[in-house]
Design a protein around this motif. Structure first.
Motif, PDB file in Angstrom:
ATOM      1  N   ALA A  40       0.822  -1.168   0.145  1.00  0.00           N
ATOM      2  CA  ALA A  40      -0.086   0.025  -0.033  1.00  0.00           C
ATOM      3  C   ALA A  40       0.822   1.201   0.119  1.00  0.00           C
ATOM      4  N   THR A  59       2.830   2.559   2.306  1.00  0.00           N
ATOM      5  CA  THR A  59       2.700   3.350   3.250  1.00  0.00           C
ATOM      6  C   THR A  59       4.034   3.457   4.179  1.00  0.00           C
ATOM      7  N   VAL A  88      -1.036  -5.337  -4.642  1.00  0.00           N
ATOM      8  CA  VAL A  88      -2.602  -5.062  -3.848  1.00  0.00           C
ATOM      9  C   VAL A  88      -3.871  -5.966  -4.537  1.00  0.00           C
ATOM     10  N   ASP A 134      -5.373 -10.191  -2.716  1.00  0.00           N
ATOM     11  CA  ASP A 134      -5.807  -9.690  -1.457  1.00  0.00           C
ATOM     12  C   ASP A 134      -6.854 -10.611  -0.683  1.00  0.00           C
ATOM     13  N   VAL A 175      -5.079  -6.333   3.534  1.00  0.00           N
ATOM     14  CA  VAL A 175      -5.036  -5.236   4.429  1.00  0.00           C
ATOM     15  C   VAL A 175      -4.695  -5.527   5.889  1.00  0.00           C
ATOM     16  N   ASN A 176      -4.010  -4.983   6.559  1.00  0.00           N
ATOM     17  CA  ASN A 176      -3.743  -5.480   8.122  1.00  0.00           C
ATOM     18  C   ASN A 176      -5.137  -5.331   8.770  1.00  0.00           C
ATOM     19  N   TRP A 184      -2.419   0.696   9.889  1.00  0.00           N
ATOM     20  CA  TRP A 184      -3.083  -0.619   9.686  1.00  0.00           C
ATOM     21  C   TRP A 184      -4.349  -0.372   9.027  1.00  0.00           C
ATOM     22  N   GLU A 185      -5.123   0.687   9.005  1.00  0.00           N
ATOM     23  CA  GLU A 185      -6.198   0.668   8.227  1.00  0.00           C
ATOM     24  C   GLU A 185      -5.916   0.474   6.667  1.00  0.00           C
ATOM     25  N   SER A 186      -4.815   0.895   6.459  1.00  0.00           N
ATOM     26  CA  SER A 186      -4.445   0.802   4.755  1.00  0.00           C
ATOM     27  C   SER A 186      -3.267  -0.291   4.414  1.00  0.00           C
ATOM     28  N   CYS A 187      -2.356  -0.364   5.287  1.00  0.00           N
ATOM     29  CA  CYS A 187      -1.341  -1.005   5.026  1.00  0.00           C
ATOM     30  C   CYS A 187      -1.546  -2.547   4.728  1.00  0.00           C
ATOM     31  N   THR A 188      -0.552  -3.410   3.827  1.00  0.00           N
ATOM     32  CA  THR A 188      -0.814  -4.461   3.818  1.00  0.00           C
ATOM     33  C   THR A 188       0.043  -5.611   4.378  1.00  0.00           C
TER      34      THR A 188
END
Lengths: 454, 454
Positions: free
Chosen positions: B71, B73, B91, B94, B113-114, B135-139
């Protein structure tokens, strides 16, 4: 050989190079069965990092193999001598260099005995959790070399999780410092972890920074009897699925129960097919034991007995800790160490029983059940060549079954000599090739514990 | 270049090869400042392991660099494009392939995503603890690549501790499967751990077996105000030495407090020099908070406020989670990530304040205080070249100080491009050389994320 010992002696304290075969013979083996051991050229006892560097430099120059050793309590032949080698015993490097309660770390030499460190940590209200069966005699260096486990792992994890950093003497005598003294760190590749479980094939561990944790409260143990190992495994899965994290969850089959009674008259229930011990060390341990007791009954337990007090708990744990020794009373033993996904453990144990019947030998089982780590123990008469063959066959059938069930040939004992033919089956060609290349990178002359692992 | 995209497209779904510079430009960077990014030849979105193998095979044949991305980040430039590379975005891979409550594992593709995994685990009463700020966006793939941490680490550890096994596509397109699905296992060298934190320089992670654990109860948070960061650090050490294991122990300095208030009007106490948040998630959390409150007072806390309820606790955690974003309101920011032994954190923070004064820039600090992991954040005006120089200088001075105090240049963000000159200083010559040789072993053509780490 004279040149070797002369040059080694030049950089070591008086008496630190031993060539007397009566002495070195005692150091040729660890505790594994069925593993060859050669005659070493000599046995050395360095006391400092510099002395270990001297040994490795000398061995590199003379192209002599080096076999590092701790207390030789290993169960896979990883510490066995190879012909003409230098047996490098680290037992005289046995100092705890630091014990730091604020950072919760210990800095130790490799020859520190596991129990000695545990007791030193306890004096500060801390614990070093990894507790292999041999914890009263095995060394931290050996624990790191094999990636040792123990009874605590189901809650507290294995040796690898407590090694923050290492000092390692490389094959050419250079000193490598890996890892860190901090709680976290991601600078570069994790070489620390690479050395854990590498059985002395990549370098010689001469120091370690270990993580400690607050000492848990004493465990309270519940014993549950089951009409089958499958029922006991169902209880294990129920306990896990319900979200419990016991501090210990051990299973013994009827062979093992009888063996322990025979050895120590522990009064364990001989009519039962499987005895499950479950322990908790948290503030709600009584309530947790009560709920786990219910889950055991629901899974078919015929008796559920929570320990009244600490003394009763200790007695049950002692019974479990006697298991390996107890099996020795039934003959020569081969201890296997197959871990499977927890959900497949019932199949594993049924399969082990079938293998035992097929080969006509006594096979007892104890398990770190919470981890799916089984220790089937084959007992046989070593004087009967035909039984020896069957023992070996059943030992291998057990590993094959473990792999079939999605498991590993070794949960905590390592590969050593005993399982090296099986490593390729587990790793596959691509990984085996990469692992051998890594060995070549760290040990281009092939002098570090040759013939082990691969 | 046309040959490259043509050959890539031949093994990928329609639309999976993007060459439009308006699109690819958006994928050139992660979230790190001061890191160069080249122009990629193309951006690809494989959806299967076989497609990733196709990409790597093609890239190997054509000697084209490959930069794997999640992602983006990351905070060290590890995912930044290099000139002429294939940007390999994971991405679109998933899927959560398995979520197994009996064995407490999840099997996932790298692009999950985490937070998605965390929520899926929660449905089974389980948790995947690692919780980086993003954590809302990283993988998960990115978390593995960087060895991500988070707020939970003080009790639950970092990403590395939850990765049991990996599927990795090697530079030449071969698929490597490392590790295990079992709770324990020591068969061969630990390649799994080697890939964690390797920032895509050894292979491309295309699948992972992750350990889950029972979901903890909600945290209850205490906030304590201190007249100095040193006093707050003394409290942290007192809490640790007393044997507590909080589920979170975070420190914010006055710059950070004001920034958060400015952004979100949280009503944090602006007069205080350091705000310490301590949380517990166990059954005795109220009692633990009370005792920790006493330790804070003894260390000089001027206010100690345990949250009344969950809502108040959540608000305090939200304030902490806003810290990085809040600093962005003060200018362009550089986020550092230096971990020191817990006992040296007070010196570290005093030193950071001095560096801030010396360079005349605003430097705020938040810390994962329980781990000694500090995040000094330098704010500056990117349009002022002179400020940029000073920001860079202070950023580096902070790392130098961390190393002086026995720490590491990166606790959880990784090395990437940002800190590669510093890696050698931390690792030393012997280790750096070995690490480069390992890179060469896995990536002989040097096509995997070249220029990162080293």
């Amino acid at each position: 050989m004279e040149e070797l010992t002369r040059r080694l002696a030049a950089g070591l304290p008086a008496g630190a190079v031993v060539v007397d075969p009566d002495v070195t013979a005692a150091y040729r083996h660890d505790m594994a069965g069925f593993c060859a051991a050669g005659d070493p050229a000599c046995l050395v006892f360095p006391q400092t990092v510099e002395q270990v560097q001297h040994v490795l430099r000398t061995a590199s120059e003379l192209r002599v193999p080096v076999v590092p050793q701790g207390a030789r309590t290993g169960l896979s032949g990883g510490a066995n001598a190879v012909a003409g080698c230098v047996l490098l015993s680290l037992v005289k490097m046995d100092r705890i260099l630091e014990l730091d309660p604020v950072n919760r770390i210990a800095v130790v030499e490799p020859g520190v005995v596991n129990a000695v460190l545990s007791r030193a940590a306890a004096e500060h209200g801390l614990a070093y959790p990894p507790d292999p069966s041999s914890w009263e005699s095995c060394t931290i260096g050996g624990n790191i070399g094999t990636g040792a486990g123990g009874l605590c792992c189901v809650k507290y994890g294995v040796t690898a999780e407590y090694v923050l950093g290492l000092d390692v003497v490389l094959a050419d005598g250079r000193l490598l410092r890996t890892g860190r003294r901090t709680a976290k760190g991601v600078a570069g590749y994790d070489l620390t972890r690479l050395f854990v479980g590498s059985e002395g094939t990549l370098g010689v561990v001469v120091g370690a920074v270990l993580a400690l944790r607050p000492a848990p409260a004493p465990q309270l143990v519940l014993a549950a009897e089951f009409p089958s190992t499958a029922a006991a495994c169902a209880a294990v899965n129920a306990v896990t699925t319900a979200g419990f994290t016991p501090s210990l969850m051990e299973l013994m089959d009827s062979v093992m129960i009888r063996a322990v009674n025979q050895l120590a008259r522990m009064g364990l229930p001989e009519a039962t097919k499987a005895l499950l011990l479950v322990a908790f060390d948290g503030p709600e341990q009584r309530a947790e034991l009560a709920r786990v007791g219910e889950l055991c009954r629901a899974a078919g337990a015929t008796e559920v007995v929570p320990a009244e007090d600490q003394a009763e708990s200790d007695l049950l744990l002692q019974a479990r800790r006697l298991a390996l020794t107890a099996m020795d009373t039934l003959g020569t033993t081969m201890v296997d160490d197959v871990a499977v996904p927890r959900s497949r453990m019932a199949e594993m144990l049924d399969g082990v029983a079938a293998i035992g019947e097929r080969c006509g030998l006594t096979v007892g089982v104890c398990c770190h059940a919470g981890d799916g780590n089984t220790h089937p123990i084959v007992a046989f008469d070593a004087a009967d060549p035909e039984q020896v063959v069957r023992a070996r066959e059943s030992f291998e059938a057990i590993m094959a079954l473990g792999l079939e069930l999605g498991g590993t040939i070794t949960g905590e004992h390592g590969v050593g000599l005993l399982k090296r033919e099986w490593l390729a089956r587990e790793l596959g060609e691509t990984q085996l090739e990469l692992q051998k290349q890594m060995k070549g990178l760290f040990d281009p002359l092939g002098i570090l514990n040759p013939g082990k692992l691969f």
